[in-house]
Design an enzyme around this catalytic site. Sequence first.
Site, PDB file in Angstrom:
ATOM      1  N   HIS A  39      41.156  61.694   7.399  1.00 43.33           N
ATOM      2  CA  HIS A  39      41.010  60.503   7.785  1.00 43.33           C
ATOM      3  C   HIS A  39      39.750  60.765   6.561  1.00 43.33           C
ATOM      4  O   HIS A  39      38.950  61.930   5.950  1.00 43.33           O
ATOM      5  CB  HIS A  39      40.120  59.908   8.837  1.00 43.33           C
ATOM      6  N   GLU A  97      36.219  60.396   6.718  1.00 43.19           N
ATOM      7  CA  GLU A  97      35.088  61.160   7.486  1.00 43.19           C
ATOM      8  C   GLU A  97      35.711  62.552   7.335  1.00 43.19           C
ATOM      9  O   GLU A  97      35.349  63.160   6.774  1.00 43.19           O
ATOM     10  CB  GLU A  97      34.373  61.007   8.142  1.00 43.19           C
TER      11      GLU A  97
END
Length: 155
Positions: A52, A54
């Site tokens: 992902h 992040e």
Amino acid sequence: MNTYMQKANNLALEGMKNKEGGPFGAVIVDKNGNIISQGNNKVLKNNDPTAHAEIVAIRNACKKLNTFDLKDYILYSSCEPCPMCLSAIIWANIKEVYYGCTKEDAGEIGFRDDMIYDFIKNKEKNLISLKQIDRQECIKSFRIYDKNYKVDINY
């Protein structure tokens, strides 16, 4: 638009255009406003469900800074962090996070964070089978760590 959020959003758009993953981008900034790292969703590109935006940005920052502790940094994400990313942000000790879209916005386009939140709240019992086994053997490594290798971390 906030400069860092604009960068996160542009990373999301670029990642989608390149067929790397979903519409998610993130940047990590120091207290002086310098972008330390960035990431976009690379789940499809890397065949990695943990890639992902992040997480990619956190991994890049930790590698660049040679640390696992990002307490002095700020994260900007184009979307509210999912449970996995939220956990990674907390483990990285990041204390300040800004996000654009909400988890509800993500749900409306097919992302399924709600079932994880429901599992955590013990409402979705059929999501996975989670059973404890062999604790007596496994706890030995914890005791060895606690006695010999423990790292003092101030969270």
